[in-house]
Each structure stands twice: as C-alpha cells, then as structure tokens.
Design a protein around this motif. Structure first.
Motif, PDB file in Angstrom:
ATOM      1  N   LYS A   1      21.780  -6.056 -11.289  1.00 22.58           N
ATOM      2  CA  LYS A   1      21.977  -4.974 -10.329  1.00 22.58           C
ATOM      3  C   LYS A   1      20.622  -4.325 -10.022  1.00 22.58           C
ATOM      4  N   PRO A   2      20.447  -3.808  -8.794  1.00 20.28           N
ATOM      5  CA  PRO A   2      19.196  -3.094  -8.480  1.00 20.28           C
ATOM      6  C   PRO A   2      18.972  -1.941  -9.456  1.00 20.28           C
ATOM      7  N   GLY A   3      17.728  -1.766  -9.866  1.00 23.88           N
ATOM      8  CA  GLY A   3      17.419  -0.746 -10.851  1.00 23.88           C
ATOM      9  C   GLY A   3      16.951   0.560 -10.242  1.00 23.88           C
ATOM     10  N   PRO A   4      16.772   1.577 -11.072  1.00 26.15           N
ATOM     11  CA  PRO A   4      16.437   2.926 -10.584  1.00 26.15           C
ATOM     12  C   PRO A   4      15.054   3.026  -9.944  1.00 26.15           C
ATOM     13  N   VAL A   5      14.082   2.253 -10.400  1.00 26.72           N
ATOM     14  CA  VAL A   5      12.740   2.354  -9.823  1.00 26.72           C
ATOM     15  C   VAL A   5      12.751   1.845  -8.389  1.00 26.72           C
ATOM     16  N   ALA A   6      13.336   0.674  -8.151  1.00 20.25           N
ATOM     17  CA  ALA A   6      13.404   0.128  -6.788  1.00 20.25           C
ATOM     18  C   ALA A   6      14.194   1.058  -5.874  1.00 20.25           C
ATOM     19  N   ARG A   7      15.275   1.634  -6.384  1.00 15.23           N
ATOM     20  CA  ARG A   7      16.071   2.556  -5.560  1.00 15.23           C
ATOM     21  C   ARG A   7      15.265   3.798  -5.203  1.00 15.23           C
ATOM     22  N   ALA A   8      14.535   4.335  -6.164  1.00 19.42           N
ATOM     23  CA  ALA A   8      13.733   5.538  -5.900  1.00 19.42           C
ATOM     24  C   ALA A   8      12.627   5.243  -4.893  1.00 19.42           C
ATOM     25  N   LEU A   9      11.990   4.088  -5.023  1.00 22.47           N
ATOM     26  CA  LEU A   9      10.936   3.713  -4.076  1.00 22.47           C
ATOM     27  C   LEU A   9      11.501   3.578  -2.668  1.00 22.47           C
ATOM     28  N   TYR A  10      12.655   2.942  -2.551  1.00 26.60           N
ATOM     29  CA  TYR A  10      13.231   2.730  -1.224  1.00 26.60           C
ATOM     30  C   TYR A  10      13.663   4.048  -0.589  1.00 26.60           C
ATOM     31  N   GLU A  11      14.249   4.930  -1.370  1.00 26.55           N
ATOM     32  CA  GLU A  11      14.658   6.232  -0.824  1.00 26.55           C
ATOM     33  C   GLU A  11      13.438   6.998  -0.296  1.00 26.55           C
ATOM     34  N   ARG A  12      12.353   6.961  -1.054  1.00 27.19           N
ATOM     35  CA  ARG A  12      11.142   7.665  -0.613  1.00 27.19           C
ATOM     36  C   ARG A  12      10.523   6.960   0.587  1.00 27.19           C
ATOM     37  N   PHE A  13      10.612   5.635   0.616  1.00 22.24           N
ATOM     38  CA  PHE A  13      10.085   4.883   1.751  1.00 22.24           C
ATOM     39  C   PHE A  13      10.859   5.235   3.021  1.00 22.24           C
ATOM     40  N   ARG A  14      12.163   5.369   2.918  1.00 23.29           N
ATOM     41  CA  ARG A  14      12.971   5.755   4.091  1.00 23.29           C
ATOM     42  C   ARG A  14      12.552   7.131   4.598  1.00 23.29           C
ATOM     43  N   ALA A  15      12.295   8.037   3.697  1.00 22.71           N
ATOM     44  CA  ALA A  15      11.832   9.367   4.116  1.00 22.71           C
ATOM     45  C   ALA A  15      10.469   9.282   4.768  1.00 22.71           C
ATOM     46  N   MET A  16       9.584   8.453   4.225  1.00 23.12           N
ATOM     47  CA  MET A  16       8.237   8.295   4.765  1.00 23.12           C
ATOM     48  C   MET A  16       8.273   7.750   6.198  1.00 23.12           C
ATOM     49  N   THR A  17       9.229   6.858   6.471  1.00 24.88           N
ATOM     50  CA  THR A  17       9.311   6.243   7.793  1.00 24.88           C
ATOM     51  C   THR A  17      10.246   6.989   8.740  1.00 24.88           C
ATOM     52  N   GLY A  18      10.758   8.135   8.296  1.00 24.11           N
ATOM     53  CA  GLY A  18      11.595   8.936   9.184  1.00 24.11           C
ATOM     54  C   GLY A  18      12.992   8.430   9.364  1.00 24.11           C
ATOM     55  N   GLN A  19      13.476   7.614   8.419  1.00 28.31           N
ATOM     56  CA  GLN A  19      14.830   7.076   8.558  1.00 28.31           C
ATOM     57  C   GLN A  19      15.883   8.001   7.994  1.00 28.31           C
ATOM     58  N   ASP A  20      15.485   9.012   7.217  1.00 27.06           N
ATOM     59  CA  ASP A  20      16.440   9.986   6.689  1.00 27.06           C
ATOM     60  C   ASP A  20      16.304  11.295   7.449  1.00 27.06           C
TER      61      ASP A  20
ATOM     62  N   MET B   1       0.826  -1.199   0.000  1.00 24.74           N
ATOM     63  CA  MET B   1       0.000   0.000   0.000  1.00 24.74           C
ATOM     64  C   MET B   1       0.868   1.261   0.000  1.00 24.74           C
ATOM     65  N   ALA B   2       1.924   1.248   0.826  1.00 24.86           N
ATOM     66  CA  ALA B   2       2.828   2.404   0.888  1.00 24.86           C
ATOM     67  C   ALA B   2       3.534   2.610  -0.450  1.00 24.86           C
ATOM     68  N   VAL B   3       3.979   1.529  -1.074  1.00 26.96           N
ATOM     69  CA  VAL B   3       4.677   1.627  -2.362  1.00 26.96           C
ATOM     70  C   VAL B   3       3.739   2.144  -3.446  1.00 26.96           C
ATOM     71  N   GLN B   4       2.479   1.734  -3.404  1.00 25.80           N
ATOM     72  CA  GLN B   4       1.515   2.229  -4.380  1.00 25.80           C
ATOM     73  C   GLN B   4       1.344   3.743  -4.240  1.00 25.80           C
ATOM     74  N   ARG B   5       1.298   4.219  -2.996  1.00 24.08           N
ATOM     75  CA  ARG B   5       1.189   5.664  -2.762  1.00 24.08           C
ATOM     76  C   ARG B   5       2.440   6.392  -3.265  1.00 24.08           C
ATOM     77  N   ILE B   6       3.602   5.815  -2.972  1.00 28.89           N
ATOM     78  CA  ILE B   6       4.861   6.436  -3.401  1.00 28.89           C
ATOM     79  C   ILE B   6       4.931   6.489  -4.922  1.00 28.89           C
ATOM     80  N   ALA B   7       4.551   5.388  -5.574  1.00 26.72           N
ATOM     81  CA  ALA B   7       4.583   5.359  -7.033  1.00 26.72           C
ATOM     82  C   ALA B   7       3.693   6.465  -7.611  1.00 26.72           C
ATOM     83  N   HIS B   8       2.539   6.670  -7.001  1.00 26.07           N
ATOM     84  CA  HIS B   8       1.644   7.742  -7.453  1.00 26.07           C
ATOM     85  C   HIS B   8       2.323   9.100  -7.299  1.00 26.07           C
ATOM     86  N   GLU B   9       2.990   9.310  -6.143  1.00 23.32           N
ATOM     87  CA  GLU B   9       3.678  10.585  -5.907  1.00 23.32           C
ATOM     88  C   GLU B   9       4.795  10.799  -6.921  1.00 23.32           C
ATOM     89  N   LEU B  10       5.507   9.723  -7.269  1.00 21.51           N
ATOM     90  CA  LEU B  10       6.636   9.816  -8.195  1.00 21.51           C
ATOM     91  C   LEU B  10       6.204   9.706  -9.654  1.00 21.51           C
TER      92      LEU B  10
END
Length: 280
Positions: free
Chosen positions: A261-280, A207-216
């Motif tokens: 190798k990990p691709g740009p979409v997965a990296r972008a999702l994870y970076e935004r997920f870290r921000a969403m959870t307050g890890q950055d 659910m969180a990734v779906q929201r992030i994908a919409h934002e991005l």
C-alpha cells in the motif's frame, strides 16, 4: 486536436510540418522538454528552460531563441490552445538539411505541442503502481534530455507487457532511474534516490520533491541503492512531470513493497505537491 507551434507558425498538430530532411526525424539530433501547465501557469518553467539550454549546449546546438523568447511562444501557445491544464512539449533540433552526419550550416528547428494533460485516475494513484526491474542499456549521457529514447521505449514496453507502469533501470548493480521518471525508496523515514550524475536525468519534479522534503523535515539522501534494498524498502515511489508523485507498491514478480500500500511519506509529498501546483 492538439495545437502546435513550428518555426514561427501556430498549426494543428496533424498538419504536415516536418520535412523529410529534418534532423530530428533523420537522426534524433535534438533535445526536448515536457512542461506541465496548471491553471494556465507553467510549473517551474525557468527550471525546465534552464535544463533545455543545458541539454542543447551539451550537444552543441544553438537553439536560436533565448529564454524570454521561448516564454513568449509558450505563453501564446497556451493561450491559443484554450486549455487551462495541459502538457506542453518543446523540441529543438539541429534543423533541416540534406542527410549528413556532420553538423549542417542551417538554423535550428523549434516546435511545440499543447495537449490536455493525461490525468491519472485517483483510484489508481491511491492504489499505487507496479514496476519491473530492467537492465539500464542506455548511453552514458543520460543527463542530456535528448530525442534518442529507443532503449527507454523498449524497457517501457517490456514493463507494460508485464502489467507494470514503469521499468526501473539497473546499471552495475545499482538502481539509476525509470525510463521516464526518477526512482526513490524510503527507509526509516528517510528518502533515498540516486545522486545526480551522467547516468540520470536531473528531474524537475525531483527538484520539487527535494524542496518539499526539506520543508517537511524529511531527510533527502542522494545515495545509490540496489534492487534488493528497493525490495526491502518501507516505501517506494517515482516522480516525473506527467506522473507527479506516484507510489510504487509491487514488482513484476508479484512481490510487494512492504504491505503493498502507498506509504505516509509518498502521500505527504503528493499532498504538498498538489498545493504547490495549485491543485488544492
């Protein structure tokens, strides 16, 4: 030692607490949730509790607590644990009664544990993981987060023995999900994942990734795909509460996803997920 809660008492997790006649122990007659707490704040707690109550209703289990009551217990357990970042396990079963398949006339049993969350090493996440394709041998109500996980356990063990972190399950020629994760492929810049149905769990991180994908502004397509399409994807990744967003780069036979190798979409999702959870 992990701190636990069981039917009104806070105890150490190694203290005896479950009677032999507890139906979770006898039958797996119950449901559960795993909630990640970041810096003392449970992530998407309302969504987790909503799914818990839906799972309970599906097996006709009256938990005996409402959402606010469970939130208070979760807050107290988190505070008492002394941990800032933790994994919180919540389990509700049909209670303690002499062994009989029929529903007993007894109150439900509710327990929780609070443990430091298992941090995935940054280099492992940066490298990506291997997965094994495995037949989906589970029952037909996988949307219920029930305690009955034996097929998942056997598939996960088989994957581990092949050097893989996860087993990607296949039913009727279509990828459903992982043993403890949702599975995605990326093709031509769009994310694809199996649509919600009785065959998969409605993942909270999904659910969180779906929201992030919409934002991005990344297309998020809920459409099934075959193992061959997964093998031909530009990227692949899995999500769950404990793995968060994890790139998939290799299969059990040594073949690679694209260049391995990990691709740009997965990296972008994870970076935004870290921000969403307050890890950055």
């Amino acid at each position: 030692m992990a701190l636990a809660y069981c039917n009104g008492s806070f105890i150490q997790s190694d203290e005896p607490a479950v009677p032999i006649d507890e139906r979770g122990h006898q039958f797996g007659d119950g449901v559960y949730e795993v909630i990640r707490v970041y810096q003392g704040r449970p992530f998407m707690l309302d969504e987790h509790l909503d799914r818990l109550f839906k799972s309970a209703a599906a097996i006709r289990l009256e938990i005996g607590h409402d959402g606010e009551s469970l939130k208070r217990i979760i807050g107290e357990l988190t505070q008492k644990s002394g941990l800032s970042d933790l994994d919180l396990y919540v389990q509700a079963t049909r209670g303690i009664a002499p062994r009989n398949h029929l529903f007993p006339a007894c109150p439900a049993s509710v327990s929780m544990t609070a443990k430091p969350f298992r941090e995935i090493p940054a280099d492992a996440r940066a490298a990506g993981i291997s997965v094994m394709l495995h037949p989906d041998e589970r029952w037909l109500n996988c949307w219920i987060k029930s305690l009955n996980l034996l097929p998942n356990i056997l598939a996960k063990q088989a994957a581990s023995e092949r050097g893989c972190l996860e087993a990607v399950l296949v039913r009727d020629g279509q990828v459903t999900e992982g043993t403890s994760s949702n599975v995605y492929m990326v093709k031509d810049g769009a994310i694809r994942t199996a649509p919600l149905s009785n065959q998969i769990l409605a993942g909270i991180t999904r659910m969180a990734v779906q929201r992030i994908a919409h934002e991005l502004r990344i297309p998020f397509i809920e459409q099934s795909f075959t193992p061959e399409e997964l093998r031909q994807a530009d990227e692949a990744f899995i999500t769950s509460t404990t793995t968060e967003v994890m790139p998939v780069v290799r299969f059990e036979d040594g073949s690679l996803v694209r260049d391995g190798k990990p691709g740009p979409v997965a990296r972008a999702l994870y970076e935004r997920f870290r921000a969403m959870t307050g890890q950055d």
